[in-house]
Scaffold this active site. Structure first.
Site, short mmCIF file in Angstrom:
data_model
loop_
_atom_site.label_atom_id
_atom_site.label_comp_id
_atom_site.label_asym_id
_atom_site.label_seq_id
_atom_site.Cartn_x
_atom_site.Cartn_y
_atom_site.Cartn_z
CB SER A 1 0.28 -7.85 -8.80
OG SER A 1 -0.86 -8.57 -8.44
CG ASP B 1 -2.84 -9.49 -4.84
OD1 ASP B 1 -3.67 -8.74 -4.32
OD2 ASP B 1 -2.57 -9.45 -6.06
CG ASP C 1 -1.89 -5.26 -6.37
OD1 ASP C 1 -1.91 -6.48 -6.13
OD2 ASP C 1 -2.29 -4.79 -7.46
CG ASP D 1 -5.10 -6.79 -7.93
OD1 ASP D 1 -4.50 -7.66 -7.27
OD2 ASP D 1 -4.75 -6.44 -9.07
#
Length: 578
Positions: free
Chosen positions: A144, A303, A305, A307
């Protein structure tokens, strides 16, 4: 074996590749580093793994990934789900392609088909793909928003959400039961492909995912009229959001999307930021520079990834760009989505629900009251919001309207069961078009919402405590607060103390103790006078302890002042415990 013996085993066992042994030979004289890498297994927690990349049992490497996947495979077989397969995605981080391939080959060697994305994809698309492909589970290789030296491994179950009880403890048990890493299976990639156990996926899933997002647009009329006028600056922060975010905005009608060129391409080194987190002010330095050049209406960052979504909006009165916290953007989207559902459909479902986590703004409670919908509070972690959606589906009771958490994550629709910054990007731009039709900016809408529901301001302080000593200190802080409830924090009286680990809520005036009603979690929460609150919990993804707090004022200016004062009091409290 102790950590020195395990180190020697890795150094001398031919099972470990030459590069791994070279890396370990280079630290031969560093006792502390050897201990850090080998004192304990990298913990397979309630969603998977996250740690620093490197050789050792307490690091992210192909052997630790293989062990986690073997444990998952063992659990899947015990559940009779091996015929359904597992979908695998990965982000732009160091070693993400290698770790995702290692996972695919371990599954294949266990007779479980692996559907692996051809290149990097956002977390929410992985969540969507699990259900779209009818898989028993999903794996996402990502850390993340952590710094570049980290990587991670998240596990999803067949409902598309990160694993929750009983699957989390079942998988953890299987992983821990593997004592000898050399027993973990793998196989040749060409053999896996030939046997139909390794399948590459890509565009066919992308197209369906994007179509599902486009179905969630409510005010197409406003986008058609104003989409060409709104200027949007966007940065994927070197991550997975670039292609899907730009694609969906273009396809629904936003023509002026400017991507920060220095941060457009995937790069696991994250060269333009020290910390690729849209919560961090530095992540927006380049985006705000471009926004001023283009006179943008809003500035967005996902960010790595994709999400989480960070947001700055322009105040047309001052020309300044104002940051929206995750609580602010989440509440703005919650109110917009629910109000527009009601306006377009004439009413809301009688069993409609807004879901938030325990550390999320109390402004959400007021929004739920204002729309006469149920507010459901869950533990921190979006998987618990996904769990509520699954419960609605299985019982036939409850209609999901919106869910979000303070850490910049929300979900519009039920196509995925994790937070989705791609759909949030789409929805926030739609909201900008809608409010433009009302002669307002997003900042105007934010101020209107405070005026309507109350001036709830929320913030967070956090302390990083790394290594073995850091873990011990975090534990000490939590136990100190657990056993010594303060009578006052700053100027506020503590009215009750919630201990989610002990499942207790203690009324400090009467001494009455009642249950929290939520699963056990290492979290302390203080309800305070004048609608203030403080919540303390260790981070589930970083070596940090977090202090969340909120206040309510009679005006926005007063609430901001009260928040600043409480923040100083919380910081003083933290410093006393360090």
């Amino acid at each position: 074996m102790n950590y020195k013996q395990i180190y020697e085993e890795w150094m001398n066992n031919p099972y470990f590749d030459e590069e791994t042994r070279k890396e370990l030979a280079a630290i031969a004289g560093d006792e502390k580093e050897i201990e850090e890498r080998f004192y304990a297994d990298l913990e397979f927690g309630t969603a998977g793994l996250r740690g620093i990349i490197g050789a050792g049992i307490n690091r992210m490497n192909i052997y630790v990934v293989r062990r986690a996947t073997q444990g998952l495979a063992n659990y899947i077989k015990k559940q009779g789900g091996e015929e359904k397969g597992v979908v695998i995605a990965y982000d732009s981080r160091r070693m993400s392609p290698e770790f995702s391939e290692e996972a695919a080959l371990c599954l294949a060697a266990n007779g479980i088909k692996a559907y692996r994305f051809e290149s990097l994809r956002p977390t929410p698309e992985l969540s969507f793909a699990v259900r779209h492909l009818g898989c028993i589970a999903g794996i996402n290789v990502t850390a993340s928003h952590n710094p570049p030296e980290y990587n991670g491994y998240k596990v999803y179950w067949e409902d598309g959400a990160q694993i929750t009880p009983p699957h989390d403890s079942g998988i953890m048990g299987e992983v821990k039961a593997i004592a000898d890493l050399s027993t973990c299976k793998t196989m040749d990639k060409e053999d896996a492909i030939r046997q139909g156990l390794y399948v590459t996926i890509g565009k066919e899933v992308d197209d369906v995912y994007i179509e599902e997002l486009k179905k969630l647009v409510i005010r197409k009329d406003c986008i058609e009229k104003y989409g060409k006028d709104i200027k949007i600056v966007y940065t994927p922060l070197h991550g997975t959001g670039n292609i899907p975010a730009r694609r969906v905005l273009k396809e629904i009608g936003f023509e002026n999307v400017y991507v920060v060129p220095e941060q457009e391409l995937p790069d696991g080194e994250f060269p333009t930021v020290s910390y690729p987190n849209p919560e961090a002010e530095e992540a927006f330095t380049l985006a705000l520079k471009l926004a001023k050049e283009k006179d943008a209406d809003l500035v967005l960052a996902t960010d790595p990834d994709a999400d989480r979504l960070g947001v700055y909006v322009k105040d047309s009165k001052t020309g300044e760009y104002i940051t929206l916290t995750g609580n602010m953007s989440g509440c703005l989207l919650a109110d917009y989505e629910i109000s527009q559902m009601k306006e377009m459909n004439g009413s809301l479902p009688e069993d409609g629900a807004l879901i938030k986590t325990i550390v999320t703004s109390n402004l959400a409670d007021e929004i739920a009251k204002g729309h006469n919908v149920q507010l459901i509070e869950v533990l921190t972690g979006f998987k618990y919001i996904g769990q509520q959606i699954l419960n609605f589906e299985t019982t036939g009771k409850g209609t999901y309207l919106f869910g979000f958490e303070e850490s910049y994550g929300c979900l519009i629709g039920t196509h995925a069961r994790d937070k989705d910054a791609i759909v949030a990007t789409m929805a926030l731009c739609e909201a900008a078009a809608y409010f433009k039709s009302q002669g307002k900016t997003l900042w105007d809408a934010m101020v209107d919402m405070y005026d309507k529901y109350g001036y709830c301001i929320d913030a967070i302080q956090s302390v990083s405590l790394k290594g073995i000593e850091g873990l011990a200190k975090i534990s000490e802080i939590m136990e100190t607060l657990r056993n010594n409830t303060p009578a006052k924090i700053g100027k506020y009286d503590v009215l009750s103390a919630r201990d989610y680990k002990a499942d207790t809520i203690k009324n400090l005036a009467t001494g009455e103790v009642t249950p929290t009603g939520l699963p056990s979690s290492n979290v302390i929460y203080y309800d305070m006078s004048e609608s203030a609150w403080l919540c303390v919990r260790p981070s589930g993804t970083e070596p940090k302890v977090k202090f969340y707090y909120g206040v309510k004022g009679t005006s926005l200016e007063e609430a901001q002042k009260l928040s600043k004062e409480l923040g100083e009091d919380v910081l003083a409290m933290i410093n006393k415990m360090l």
